[in-house]
Design an enzyme around this catalytic site. Structure first.
Site, mmCIF file in Angstrom:
data_model
loop_
_atom_site.group_PDB
_atom_site.id
_atom_site.type_symbol
_atom_site.label_atom_id
_atom_site.label_comp_id
_atom_site.label_asym_id
_atom_site.label_seq_id
_atom_site.Cartn_x
_atom_site.Cartn_y
_atom_site.Cartn_z
ATOM 1 N N GLY A 168 0.787 -1.093 -0.039
ATOM 2 C CA GLY A 168 -0.140 0.048 -0.001
ATOM 3 C C GLY A 168 0.821 1.144 -0.030
ATOM 4 N N GLY A 201 -3.464 0.737 10.923
ATOM 5 C CA GLY A 201 -4.423 0.712 10.276
ATOM 6 C C GLY A 201 -5.899 1.100 11.307
ATOM 7 N N ASP A 210 -1.575 12.779 14.643
ATOM 8 C CA ASP A 210 -2.238 14.072 14.937
ATOM 9 C C ASP A 210 -1.538 14.804 15.899
ATOM 10 O OD1 ASP A 210 -4.799 12.476 14.251
ATOM 11 O OD2 ASP A 210 -4.092 11.167 15.636
ATOM 12 N N HIS A 258 -8.220 7.869 17.869
ATOM 13 C CA HIS A 258 -7.653 8.530 16.546
ATOM 14 C C HIS A 258 -9.000 8.538 15.490
ATOM 15 C CE1 HIS A 258 -5.163 9.286 12.951
ATOM 16 N NE2 HIS A 258 -5.736 8.059 12.327
#
Length: 368
Positions: free
Chosen positions: A48, A164, A193, A221
């Site tokens: 990915g 993930g 964040d 999150h």
């Protein structure tokens, strides 16, 4: 090659006959030495786009140090194996001296064997029209299986970082599915964040992100996370001051600042038509490097960890983002920070969401 090599302590030195074979006959030639056994690192979802940004940084020494050899294990689903072959070729073509071996696989028993670090990037993404409940159900299945594989094949000292999404609850499920590995060894990524919050403060004040420290991400999150700068400091013209004192704009700090950090991922997707891969990869590197080497003196970072034993009124048995300090690969809560009413409300709101997520996920866990 008949040349001999000898070991002195933990570092390998190559004797002169081997150097001659390599075409280096200068007797004072100084060979760079790499220390110790290779660290075995797993990255899932390795075909990915986050992994594509992440793997080069790990392999060239940005995370575990410039003298630490590495074995990279790359796991993805079977249909992605051709793409993964291309990633392996590129890693080989980088000619990186630290990279001893790259192992691409679609088999958990290969991927999770003898791991030092597992970075679980792969998860089921939320598709259009998909309820959060459906997303949780699909991911419970993945992270139950990966947790069980960690339990069966990995070292008991393995450090597990879940990226993930939904990251907090996926991490909790992986931990519950790996009962022989300490809960404290599992963490999820809220460093992105944290970095976003630092950056927004730095941009507002015209300083660098390095001038800002001790921002906190509390909770999930998700869009309920609470970016808190009540305890953050900023270096302005050589003087360290509190962020509230430096910015002098409480309505921005309690309004647009929080919303910008909470919704930054969605803003990146809207602009790029792709998720935030570069910044996520950088945050993963920061998170893992701090686990490995510890946090700088006087600084704390945000990390999703098991809430057991916290002193901030967060319910037990949640994977919740707290301020932590790390030493000797072990994190500890930052204790004793005063919490005002505004913060309390925000912290409780994100804890409520995590409690609901956990209840739904645990229901699915028994049937997965």
């Amino acid at each position: 090659m008949t040349a001999s090599s000898s070991l002195h302590g933990n570092s390998q030195s190559i004797e002169i006959d081997e150097l001659t074979w390599m075409g280096c006959s200068h007797k004072n030639f100084d060979v760079q030495t790499f220390h110790g056994e290779p660290v075995r690192v797993l990255v899932t979802g390795a075909a990915g786009q986050i992994a594509y940004s992440l793997l080069y940084s790990i392999a060239k020494g940005d995370v575990f140090g410039k003298d630490q050899p590495l074995i990279l294990v790359l796991l993805d689903i079977t249909p992605m194996m051709t793409v993964l072959e291309g990633v392996v070729m590129e890693l080989q073509d980088c000619a990186l001296p630290l990279l001893r071996e790259v192992i691409p696989t679609d088999k958990e028993e290969v991927a999770f064997k003898d791991l030092d670090i597992a970075i679980l990037v792969g998860s089921m993404p939320r598709r259009e029209g998909m309820e959060r409940k459906d997303l949780l159900k699909a991911n419970v299945k993945i992270f139950k299986s990966q947790g069980a594989a960690l339990d069966k094949y990995a070292k008991k000292t393995v450090k597990v970082v879940v990226v993930g999404n939904p990251a907090n609850t996926n991490c909790l499920i992986a931990s519950k599915s790996a009962p022989s590995i300490p809960k404290e060894n599992f963490s999820c990524l809220t460093r992105l964040d944290h970095n976003r919050a630092k950056s927004q403060i730095a941009l507002k004040l015209g300083v660098t992100a390095n001038d800002v420290k001790n921002v906190i991400i509390w909770g999930n999150h998700s869009s309920t996370q609470y970016p808190d700068v009540n305890h953050a400091k900023v270096n302005v013209k050589g003087k360290e001051v509190g962020v509230y004192e430096a910015i002098k704009d409480d309505s921005w700090l309690k309004g647009d600042f929080i919303l910008t950090v909470q919704q930054r991922g969605a803003a990146v997707i809207k602009a790029r038509k792709l998720s935030s891969a570069m910044s996520a990869a950088k945050a993963i590197c920061d998170h893992v490097r701090d686990i490995w080497f510890g946090t700088p003196a006087g600084e704390f970072v945000s990390m999703g960890v098991i809430s057991d034993g916290n002193s901030y009124g967060v319910p037990e048995d949640l994977l919740y983002s707290f301020p932590v300090v790390i030493k000797d690969k072990t994190w500890k809560f930052v204790e004793g920070l005063p919490i005002n009413d505004f913060s309390r409300e925000k912290m409780d709101l994100t804890a409520k969401e995590l409690t609901e997520e956990k209840e739904t996920a645990v229901e699915f866990l028994s049937s997965a």
